[in-house]
Design an enzyme around this catalytic site. Structure first.
Site, mmCIF file in Angstrom:
data_model
loop_
_atom_site.group_PDB
_atom_site.id
_atom_site.type_symbol
_atom_site.label_atom_id
_atom_site.label_comp_id
_atom_site.label_asym_id
_atom_site.label_seq_id
_atom_site.Cartn_x
_atom_site.Cartn_y
_atom_site.Cartn_z
ATOM 1 N N LYS A 196 0.645 -1.266 0.500
ATOM 2 C CA LYS A 196 -0.372 -0.092 0.100
ATOM 3 C C LYS A 196 1.106 1.442 -0.243
ATOM 4 O O LYS A 196 1.437 1.687 1.278
ATOM 5 C CB LYS A 196 -1.303 0.257 1.487
ATOM 6 C CG LYS A 196 -1.964 1.203 1.199
ATOM 7 C CD LYS A 196 -2.439 1.372 2.488
ATOM 8 C CE LYS A 196 -2.403 2.463 3.417
ATOM 9 N NZ LYS A 196 -1.593 4.014 2.930
ATOM 10 N N GLY A 248 7.247 5.010 7.643
ATOM 11 C CA GLY A 248 6.575 5.356 8.156
ATOM 12 C C GLY A 248 7.466 6.006 9.556
ATOM 13 O O GLY A 248 8.345 5.967 9.836
ATOM 14 N N SER A 249 6.733 6.637 10.171
ATOM 15 C CA SER A 249 6.485 7.136 10.882
ATOM 16 C C SER A 249 6.217 6.326 12.064
ATOM 17 O O SER A 249 6.157 5.523 12.269
ATOM 18 C CB SER A 249 4.869 8.334 11.394
ATOM 19 O OG SER A 249 3.821 7.729 11.778
ATOM 20 N N GLU A 270 11.047 0.937 9.286
ATOM 21 C CA GLU A 270 12.126 2.283 8.716
ATOM 22 C C GLU A 270 11.281 2.962 9.326
ATOM 23 O O GLU A 270 10.375 3.554 8.876
ATOM 24 C CB GLU A 270 12.709 1.921 7.632
ATOM 25 C CG GLU A 270 14.204 2.154 7.465
ATOM 26 C CD GLU A 270 13.487 3.535 7.136
ATOM 27 O OE1 GLU A 270 13.571 4.860 7.412
ATOM 28 O OE2 GLU A 270 13.321 4.013 5.832
ATOM 29 N N CYS A 304 13.954 10.742 5.953
ATOM 30 C CA CYS A 304 14.235 9.822 7.295
ATOM 31 C C CYS A 304 15.763 10.260 7.866
ATOM 32 O O CYS A 304 16.547 10.224 8.879
ATOM 33 C CB CYS A 304 13.503 8.627 7.101
ATOM 34 S SG CYS A 304 13.308 7.555 6.094
ATOM 35 N N GLU A 401 11.445 15.206 15.352
ATOM 36 C CA GLU A 401 11.788 14.732 13.593
ATOM 37 C C GLU A 401 10.258 16.065 13.047
ATOM 38 O O GLU A 401 9.018 16.428 13.228
ATOM 39 C CB GLU A 401 11.114 13.923 12.975
ATOM 40 C CG GLU A 401 11.692 13.436 11.757
ATOM 41 C CD GLU A 401 11.499 12.074 10.787
ATOM 42 O OE1 GLU A 401 10.126 11.895 11.151
ATOM 43 O OE2 GLU A 401 12.232 11.402 10.187
#
Ligand code: ADP
Length: 490
Positions: A196, A248-249, A270, A304, A401
């Site tokens: 996705k 993602g986050s 990750e 990231c 972040e």
């Protein structure tokens, strides 16, 4: 100025167009008004009949409608992947490799289309999608295709076996590249896939679905479904998925880890980062400043592993900051489809709001705010390159972040001090070191708690090289030989 693209076969052709697309060119890009779900080798309507808009963040205009997959669609995709796994896992390794090579070549042939769509859907400068995202994505397929029939050399005497159905969820900062990072090793090792893309950048994944269909890959081996967090959660929670790979986050990563606790699903995460980029007094300063600029402003800072914390040794702080400000003034923020643009559009209104909120926080925390004076377009989501000088370790803008073109600057005196400060953060994804001394590089790189440490360069990616983090940046590696490991039982 536009001339016809000459299609050449071969590995390197994708980086050699000499021009950027004009608005006229973008009219020739073939985009549908509406996109369906790619399940079992076909585009199919979503169960809910619901669609959502994907918007060009540089113009705020809708590009297309994209299907929203619900639990029933996810179930259909997982069933297709499970059925396909039976044959795919028994397909000879050499044959598997052939399909993966074919996908890579078809991506190269359509590189121009991929690059333009990536830039339109996500806001990144065309120079980056053309020279980095798309060629690198194709290279991930080439690289992993090469492993398909060499797994017994990758894992000598270990009899590597595929896991089954891999559920993969990817973010919006490198949409096509992340799809390649995830799909290519899964296929090379004999797994099947339900993937996705992120809800703000689904289009290149759907174009990749066309490539996959055209490659003749057996139906159901790769299923590409669209939707937002709920769709992602349905993949994570599906009982017949054997492995989850998520980028993602950190917040969503934690939710996923909780959701699969107690199941036998394998997981790689990750997640976020807040990298230190460290300049020593003995560094080649012009080169270092260029590396700092690239480290934080590449892809609008939506990276990231962005070098979002600059540490500069006191003796050169004034000169580095002056050079940095001068170089920032020369950066062009604007139309992502213009090849002269350095910083494109922020990916979404929501992300722009988040960055602006952090800028407010930084000002309130008392760091010294500086932005370049460049013009930005009146429409679209844009942010000028931003510095916060005299930031301190306890500031939220240093600890959290931001995922935007915002750099904090701290100074240091000794190597011990900078190691302590660089590591004193919840994340551990990447770091950069700028110095003339090889001994300092060796000493420091071993002490940085970061998965990737660049020396006298930054943001360099290669399919042969593993990538991944420590602490709240996640676990597991993608890329290189290490990137195959999360997809096999030994
Ligand atoms: P960001 O904050 O950078 O937008 P997210 O972690 O929210 O990143 O999104 C990364 C990917 O995770 C996207 O594809 C998104 O749709 C998906 N996602 C969001 N929430 C969930 C969830 N609860 N479970 C699974 N996937 C999710």
């Amino acid at each position: 100025m536009s001339k016809k693209l000459e299609t050449k076969a071969g590995l390197d052709f994708v980086t050699d167009w000499a021009y950027a697309p004009s608005p006229e060119d973008t009219k020739h890009i073939k985009l549908e008004k509406q996109y369906d779900l790619f399940i079992d080798g076909k585009f199919v309507k979503p169960n809910s009949k619901k669609y959502f808009d994907t918007v060009n963040p540089a113009t705020e205009q809708k590009i297309a409608e994209v299907a929203e997959a619900d639990e029933k669609d996810v179930d259909k995709a997982v069933k297709a992947a499970r059925k396909a796994f039976g044959k795919w896992s028994k397909t000879s390794a050499k044959e598997r490799g052939k399909y993966i090579y074919r996908i890579a070549r078809l991506m190269q042939e359509r590189a121009r289309e991929f690059s333009i769509i990536e830039t339109m859907d996500g806001g990144k400068p065309i120079r980056e999608s053309r020279d980095i995202d798309v060629p690198l994505a194709a290279n991930h397929f080439f690289y992993n295709a090469g492993w398909a029939d060499k797994l017994e050399y990758a894992f000598p005497n270990r009899n590597p076996q595929p896991l089954g159905v891999a559920g993969q969820i990817i973010p919006w900062n490198f949409p096509l590249l992340m799809a390649a990072w995830k799909i290519a090793p899964a296929l090379a090792t004999g797994n099947t896939v339900v993937i996705k893309p992120a809800e703000t950048t689904p289009l290149t994944a759907l174009k990749l679905a066309e490539v996959i269909r055209d490659s003749g890959l057996p139906d159901g081996v790769v299923n590409i479904i669209t939707g937002a967090g709920k769709t992602g959660a349905a993949i994570v929670n599906h009982p017949d998925v054997n492995k989850i790979a998520f980028t993602g986050s950190t917040d969503v990563g934690k939710l996923i880890q909780k959701a699969i606790a107690g199941t036998d699903k394998k997981l790689t995460l990750e997640l976020g980062g807040k990298a230190a980029n460290i300049i020593f007094e003995d560094a080649p300063l012009d080169q270092a400043v260029e590396g700092i600029i690239n480290g934080i402003f590449f892809n609008q800072g939506h990276v990231c592993c962005a070098g979002s914390r600059l540490f500069v040794q006191e003796g050169v702080a004034d000169i580095v900051i002056r050079k940095l400000k001068d170089r920032m003034e020369s950066l062009i923020v604007g139309d992502p489809l213009d090849k002269n643009t350095d910083i494109g559009a922020i990916n979404s209104k929501e992300q722009l709001g988040k960055i602006q909120e952090y800028i407010k926080i930084g000002k309130n925390e008392g760091a010294e705010f500086h932005q370049s004076s460049c013009a930005i377009p009146g429409k679209g989501y844009f942010c000028r390159p931003t510095l916060f000088l005299n930031a301190s370790q306890s500031h939220r803008i240093v600890q959290e972040e931001i995922f935007g073109p915002v750099l904090t600057v701290q100074t240091f005196r000794t190597i011990e001090e900078v190691i302590e400060k660089a590591n004193n953060i919840p994340y551990g994804l990447s770091a950069g070191i700028w110095t003339d001394k090889g001994s300092k590089i060796f000493n420091l790189s071993g002490k940085m708690r970061a998965g990737v440490v660049w020396a006298n360069t930054y943001n360099k990616f290669d399919p042969t090289s593993p990538f991944g983090g420590y602490k709240e940046s996640g676990f597991g590696r993608e890329g290189g030989l290490h990137g195959l490991l999360p997809y096999v039982k030994l």
